[in-house]
Scaffold this motif. Structure first.
Motif, PDB file in Angstrom:
ATOM      1  N   THR A 164       0.843  -1.190   0.000  1.00 13.87           N
ATOM      2  CA  THR A 164       0.000   0.000   0.000  1.00 13.87           C
ATOM      3  C   THR A 164       0.873   1.232   0.000  1.00 13.87           C
ATOM      4  O   THR A 164       2.056   1.185   0.322  1.00 13.87           O
ATOM      5  CB  THR A 164      -0.909   0.040   1.241  1.00 13.87           C
ATOM      6  N   THR A 165       0.290   2.350  -0.347  1.00 17.29           N
ATOM      7  CA  THR A 165       1.056   3.590  -0.412  1.00 17.29           C
ATOM      8  C   THR A 165       1.581   4.004   0.948  1.00 17.29           C
ATOM      9  O   THR A 165       2.614   4.650   1.052  1.00 17.29           O
ATOM     10  CB  THR A 165       0.172   4.720  -0.974  1.00 17.29           C
ATOM     11  N   SER A 166       0.854   3.629   2.015  1.00 16.69           N
ATOM     12  CA  SER A 166       1.301   3.978   3.358  1.00 16.69           C
ATOM     13  C   SER A 166       2.081   2.851   4.012  1.00 16.69           C
ATOM     14  O   SER A 166       2.593   3.002   5.108  1.00 16.69           O
ATOM     15  CB  SER A 166       0.100   4.331   4.249  1.00 16.69           C
ATOM     16  N   ALA A 222     -13.507   2.672  12.153  1.00 15.01           N
ATOM     17  CA  ALA A 222     -12.631   2.674  10.982  1.00 15.01           C
ATOM     18  C   ALA A 222     -12.912   3.865  10.081  1.00 15.01           C
ATOM     19  O   ALA A 222     -11.990   4.532   9.586  1.00 15.01           O
ATOM     20  CB  ALA A 222     -12.791   1.366  10.209  1.00 15.01           C
ATOM     21  N   PHE A 223     -14.201   4.156   9.865  1.00 16.09           N
ATOM     22  CA  PHE A 223     -14.534   5.268   8.980  1.00 16.09           C
ATOM     23  C   PHE A 223     -14.316   6.611   9.653  1.00 16.09           C
ATOM     24  O   PHE A 223     -14.036   7.607   8.981  1.00 16.09           O
ATOM     25  CB  PHE A 223     -15.965   5.128   8.462  1.00 16.09           C
ATOM     26  N   SER A 224     -14.420   6.666  10.967  1.00 16.57           N
ATOM     27  CA  SER A 224     -14.070   7.899  11.670  1.00 16.57           C
ATOM     28  C   SER A 224     -12.604   8.228  11.448  1.00 16.57           C
ATOM     29  O   SER A 224     -12.243   9.376  11.158  1.00 16.57           O
ATOM     30  CB  SER A 224     -14.341   7.751  13.182  1.00 16.57           C
ATOM     31  N   GLU A 225     -11.764   7.206  11.565  1.00 17.15           N
ATOM     32  CA  GLU A 225     -10.337   7.423  11.325  1.00 17.15           C
ATOM     33  C   GLU A 225     -10.089   7.820   9.876  1.00 17.15           C
ATOM     34  O   GLU A 225      -9.272   8.703   9.590  1.00 17.15           O
ATOM     35  CB  GLU A 225      -9.549   6.161  11.665  1.00 17.15           C
ATOM     36  N   LEU A 288     -12.354  -6.827   9.956  1.00 21.76           N
ATOM     37  CA  LEU A 288     -12.274  -5.422  10.368  1.00 21.76           C
ATOM     38  C   LEU A 288     -11.281  -5.181  11.494  1.00 21.76           C
ATOM     39  O   LEU A 288     -10.428  -4.293  11.381  1.00 21.76           O
ATOM     40  CB  LEU A 288     -13.667  -4.914  10.756  1.00 21.76           C
ATOM     41  N   PRO A 289     -11.345  -5.930  12.614  1.00 19.90           N
ATOM     42  CA  PRO A 289     -10.354  -5.674  13.661  1.00 19.90           C
ATOM     43  C   PRO A 289      -8.927  -5.953  13.215  1.00 19.90           C
ATOM     44  O   PRO A 289      -7.997  -5.260  13.637  1.00 19.90           O
ATOM     45  CB  PRO A 289     -10.777  -6.618  14.802  1.00 19.90           C
ATOM     46  N   MET A 290      -8.745  -6.933  12.341  1.00 19.86           N
ATOM     47  CA  MET A 290      -7.411  -7.180  11.805  1.00 19.86           C
ATOM     48  C   MET A 290      -6.915  -5.980  11.009  1.00 19.86           C
ATOM     49  O   MET A 290      -5.756  -5.566  11.124  1.00 19.86           O
ATOM     50  CB  MET A 290      -7.418  -8.416  10.903  1.00 19.86           C
ATOM     51  N   THR A 299      -5.959   4.671   4.880  1.00 20.60           N
ATOM     52  CA  THR A 299      -5.868   3.352   4.286  1.00 20.60           C
ATOM     53  C   THR A 299      -6.875   2.391   4.903  1.00 20.60           C
ATOM     54  O   THR A 299      -7.430   1.535   4.227  1.00 20.60           O
ATOM     55  CB  THR A 299      -4.438   2.782   4.451  1.00 20.60           C
ATOM     56  N   VAL A 300      -7.122   2.517   6.208  1.00 21.12           N
ATOM     57  CA  VAL A 300      -8.058   1.615   6.873  1.00 21.12           C
ATOM     58  C   VAL A 300      -9.442   1.725   6.255  1.00 21.12           C
ATOM     59  O   VAL A 300     -10.064   0.730   5.884  1.00 21.12           O
ATOM     60  CB  VAL A 300      -8.142   1.899   8.385  1.00 21.12           C
TER      61      VAL A 300
END
Length: 336
Positions: A164-166, A222-225, A288-290, A299-300
């Motif tokens: 991934t880019t990050s 995840a979407f908040s982040e 998701l937790p992984m 990225t998440v």
């Protein structure tokens, strides 16, 4: 005058869209406008960790050792299902890259590849196998084994196959976090089963609420982040539609393959159904937790988005298919 809450509940019950799907969509929308920030985000991370651990504790309390022993005898069944989950799916994910990545972009393609690497679902795989009158003990063992093995194998596959880019953030600490959050609670649940298994068996709604509630929390987190890191500035409606179409194709192809191959290998109807439903499903509860441990920032959100879309599509298609198989079994039994 009718009760507004009762009317709303009745409308939801009659809606063709599952309430769980609506809850996930609501979590995404709320995160888009009201993402958790600062202290609230830190508190949410802690709550999500506890909720996921509680979910896998409940999974542990539901798997009876007698069912596990009976299911373990059928090693050909489990080997076939694990091959579909951790070999065929990853190969398919890699094969579609030349066509898919130019359409959806690198991050969303990585999300599609990531969903190909996560374990099978537990609850819905077993439920659909039961509805279709398939080999339920085999499905219980295979789905549970998939998640236990996936705790170790999915991170290894991520390291081996994904870029991934990050960058992929995975080391010994990441694996330990996943083990502590998923495998340890499951084992504790198994050990505690003689004392609490009966209670949760009688109160299935508790398990269902924990299952769905924890996933909704993880989606919101995840979407908040992702929102805090600018996820919606790098994805548009066309890309989301493309991911949905690709997910539909992936599910359809795997449903066909997981029915055709077992028949050629000589599996009976019950085993073929277990292979089809366990071998095509991908776990949102485990994936998701992984992802929150393995990836960071925007990225998440981008990586879990294809898994969320795929999950809803697989539920819809497998629900229809399981109901059809069940009706066929009832008709055959009536004419026997």
């Amino acid at each position: 005058m009718p009760n507004p809450l009762a009317v709303a509940r009745d409308l939801l019950n009659r809606s063709p869209v599952d309430g769980f799907i609506l809850a996930i969509l609501a979590a995404v929308i709320i995160a888009a406008f009201l993402p958790a920030r600062g202290t609230a985000a830190d508190l949410l991370d802690w709550v999500v960790t506890v909720a996921i651990a509680a979910l896998f504790f409940l999974y542990g309390t539901r798997l009876h050792p007698r069912e596990a022993l009976e299911g373990l005898k059928h090693w050909r069944l489990h080997t076939t299902i694990l091959t579909f989950t951790f070999v065929v799916f990853p190969i398919l994910g890699l094969a579609i890259r030349p066509v898919v990545e130019p359409i959806v972009g690198e991050d969303l393609y990585n999300g599609l590849l990531y969903l190909c690497l996560v374990p099978s679902t537990v609850q819905s795989s077993i439920a659909f196998t039961s509805i279709a009158r398939g080999n339920v003990p085999g499905a219980i063992v295979s789905a549970s084994a998939s998640n236990i093995i996936g705790v170790f194998l999915t991170p290894l596959l991520v390291v081996a196959l994904m870029t991934t880019t990050s960058g992929v953030q995975i080391d010994g600490t990441s694996v330990l976090k996943i083990v502590a959050q998923i495998l340890v609670p499951f084992i504790v649940g198994q050990l505690a089963r003689p004392w609490v298994g009966g209670f949760f068996g009688r109160h299935a709604k508790v398990t269902k609420l924990a299952d769905r509630g924890s996933i909704v929390l993880v989606v919101y987190s995840a979407f908040s982040e992702g929102v805090r890191e600018g996820i919606w500035s790098v994805v548009d409606a066309g890309q989301i539609i493309a991911v949905a179409v690709i997910s539909l194709i992936l599910v359809s192809v795997m449903l066909v393959v997981t029915r055709w191959v077992p028949r050629r290998l000589g599996f009976d109807r019950g085993d073929t159904i277990a292979i089809q439903f366990c071998g095509t499903k991908k776990s949102l509860a485990t994936g998701l937790p992984m992802a929150t441990v393995l990836f960071a920032g925007s990225t998440v959100g981008l990586i879990v988005l294809p898994l969320m879309i795929f999950h809803q599509i697989q539920l819809i298609l497998c629900s229809w298919l399981a109901t059809r198989y069940g009706r066929e079994a009832e008709t055959a039994a009536a004419h026997a």
